[in-house]
Design an enzyme around this catalytic site. Structure first.
Site, short mmCIF file in Angstrom:
data_model
loop_
_atom_site.label_atom_id
_atom_site.label_comp_id
_atom_site.label_asym_id
_atom_site.label_seq_id
_atom_site.Cartn_x
_atom_site.Cartn_y
_atom_site.Cartn_z
N ARG A 26 18.94 69.44 14.76
CA ARG A 26 19.81 68.69 15.67
C ARG A 26 20.92 69.58 16.26
NH1 ARG A 26 20.13 62.88 15.50
NH2 ARG A 26 18.13 62.14 14.78
N ARG A 30 25.50 65.58 19.91
CA ARG A 30 26.82 65.05 20.25
C ARG A 30 28.01 65.84 19.73
NH1 ARG A 30 24.90 59.21 18.44
NH2 ARG A 30 23.89 60.67 17.05
N ARG A 39 24.87 64.26 28.68
CA ARG A 39 24.44 62.93 28.19
C ARG A 39 25.09 61.82 29.03
NH1 ARG A 39 22.90 58.75 26.86
NH2 ARG A 39 22.47 57.84 24.81
O1 CP3 Z 1 18.39 69.61 18.56
C1 CP3 Z 1 17.36 69.15 18.03
O2 CP3 Z 1 17.16 69.19 16.79
C2 CP3 Z 1 16.24 68.61 18.93
C3 CP3 Z 1 16.23 67.23 19.20
C4 CP3 Z 1 15.96 66.15 18.15
C5 CP3 Z 1 16.52 64.86 18.28
N1 CP3 Z 1 15.97 64.07 17.30
C6 CP3 Z 1 17.48 64.45 19.32
C7 CP3 Z 1 18.23 63.18 19.18
C8 CP3 Z 1 15.11 66.14 17.03
C9 CP3 Z 1 14.29 67.27 16.41
C10 CP3 Z 1 15.12 64.80 16.51
C11 CP3 Z 1 14.31 64.37 15.36
C12 CP3 Z 1 14.44 62.99 14.86
N2 CP3 Z 1 14.71 61.84 15.56
C13 CP3 Z 1 14.21 62.62 13.51
C14 CP3 Z 1 13.80 63.56 12.39
C15 CP3 Z 1 14.92 64.29 11.80
C16 CP3 Z 1 15.92 63.42 11.06
O3 CP3 Z 1 17.06 63.36 11.54
O4 CP3 Z 1 15.55 62.86 10.04
C17 CP3 Z 1 14.40 61.21 13.42
C18 CP3 Z 1 14.25 60.37 12.18
C19 CP3 Z 1 14.70 60.74 14.73
C20 CP3 Z 1 14.89 59.31 15.17
C21 CP3 Z 1 16.19 59.06 15.81
N3 CP3 Z 1 16.57 59.58 17.03
C22 CP3 Z 1 17.25 58.25 15.34
C23 CP3 Z 1 17.24 57.50 14.02
C24 CP3 Z 1 18.26 58.31 16.30
C25 CP3 Z 1 19.54 57.52 16.30
C26 CP3 Z 1 20.55 58.08 15.35
C27 CP3 Z 1 21.38 59.14 16.03
O5 CP3 Z 1 21.49 60.24 15.48
O6 CP3 Z 1 21.90 58.84 17.11
C28 CP3 Z 1 17.84 59.17 17.34
C29 CP3 Z 1 18.58 59.54 18.57
C30 CP3 Z 1 18.74 61.01 18.86
N4 CP3 Z 1 17.76 61.95 18.78
C31 CP3 Z 1 19.93 61.66 19.33
C32 CP3 Z 1 19.62 63.01 19.53
C33 CP3 Z 1 20.51 64.10 20.05
C34 CP3 Z 1 21.25 60.96 19.62
C35 CP3 Z 1 21.13 60.18 20.89
C36 CP3 Z 1 22.31 60.33 21.84
O7 CP3 Z 1 22.66 61.47 22.23
O8 CP3 Z 1 22.85 59.30 22.20
#
Ligand code: CP3
Length: 348
Positions: A26, A30, A39
């Protein structure tokens, strides 16, 4: 063109590169003001993931700031259900929301034949990031593609949202094992399509995020985590023999040994709870390890962070290793702590 010269790819190939390559799960997100700025201009999170210009830009942001050894495609694990035609929405402050898939009709509604077309903008992002890395002089930075592993993606599809324990998903796996199995197998096939396409577009390694692998007892872990991962790795290896797969079976505990041996992954991502020296004894020789600093140690910074980094480096010296966190970086992480972390790893 000595492709294997990139430190990340050398480490994933089993070489104990030192200081180890470093990137963070990640790393685009943010906690970075430049991410929040992009964003804010996107209609929503799915639009950000499917607009190649913007997705490539946010992928590059942490590379420009920290010169990480890997860029990771900016997308989300739930873009595969989205590409399968399953509904998906990200609600502000609530996370992902999907229609709960609990019966044969839900499974039948999925459209695997749509995937190749739907993922086109994501593949375009991969191409643009590879071009930007070359153009901006990041010749040592490798591009990682990724997907959610079938079990974790199924967790969100069955539950319909995030959850502390995915109780409805585990209940379905017990009450209708054949339906659950078919869902897992469909996702495994679609994941091969998706990851092979990312590799063909320029991803140099791929990672399978199995964030919820640790909620399963051993027999079901074997069935829903190890078995589909093995099938995916086997097929990717057949199509793209030189491209390493990193598996991240989060909270797998002692099952990480079986996971590494049976799936054939080239590298295992360790979660925060794992002891790196013990994991090194559990996995087959030559399997690279990646991880596993507590993301909260990076929020704290100072000696809490430095001590954690030192302990991991001391345990991993001499192993093929990639420095990372044990889970994703959290939004309230001070960006300057990340700079200090990278500096400490590079001084190892
Ligand atoms: O920089 C990176 O690592 C690449 C992008 C990436 C994102 N999500 C962007 C994202 C990667 C590799 C993921 C993987 C992901 N997504 C996982 C596996 C890793 C982990 O954290 O366990 C999972 C379970 C998800 C599902 C997911 N996506 C959730 C539960 C959420 C909401 C919670 C949160 O953190 O906001 C997301 C949204 C998400 N994915 C965001 C980002 C940057 C935030 C959204 C935003 O910017 O508003």
């Amino acid at each position: 063109m000595k492709q294997a010269a990139k430190p990340l790819l050398r480490a994933l190939a089993g070489e104990p590169v030192w200081p180890p390559p470093v990137w963070l799960m990640r790393q685009a997100g943010r906690y970075l003001p430049e991410y929040r700025a992009v964003r804010a201009t996107a209609a929503d999170f799915i639009a950000l993931c499917t607009t190649p210009d913007q997705a490539a830009e946010v992928t590059m942001q942490p590379i420009r700031r920290y010169r990480f050894d890997a860029a990771i495609l900016f997308s989300d694990i739930l873009m595969l259900p989205w590409a399968l035609g399953h509904g998906l929405e990200y609600r502000e402050g609530e996370g992902p929301v999907l229609p709960p898939l609990r019966d044969a009709a839900g499974l039948q509604a999925l459209r695997p034949e749509r995937v190749a077309g739907a993922i086109a903008p994501i593949l375009e992002t991969v191409r643009r990031v590879r071009a930007s890395l070359a153009k901006e002089g990041f010749s040592e930075t490798a591009l990682i593609g990724f997907a959610g592993a079938p079990f974790t993606v199924a967790c969100y599809m069955v539950e319909g949202s995030g959850s502390r324990d995915f109780a409805a998903t585990r209940a379905l796996a017990y009450s209708d094992p054949s339906l659950f199995q078919r869902l897992i197998d469909l996702l495994a096939d679609a994941t091969v399509t998706y990851l092979a396409a990312q590799i063909e577009a320029g991803a140099e390694a791929v990672m399978l995020f199995d964030s919820w692998a640790g909620v399963l007892p051993p027999a079901q872990f074997h069935e829903h985590v190890t078995r589909p991962t093995q099938a995916i790795v086997h097929e990717l290896r057949r199509r793209h023999p030189g491209v390493p797969v990193i598996g991240f079976p989060r909270l797998a505990g002692l099952l990480v040994g079986e996971y590494a041996a049976a799936t054939g992954v080239q590298a295992v991502g360790m979660d925060t709870a794992m002891d790196p020296s013990r994991v090194a004894q559990l996995v087959p020789p030559g399997v690279a390890l990646q991880g596993n600093l507590d993301p909260l140690a990076v929020v704290a910074g100072g000696e809490a962070m430095a001590g954690g980094v030192r302990a991991i480096l001391d345990a991993m010296r001499g192993h093929p290793f990639v420095f990372n966190l044990g889970h994703g970086i959290v939004p309230h992480t001070p960006p300057e702590h990340v700079a200090a972390l990278v500096e400490q790893v590079r001084a190892a």
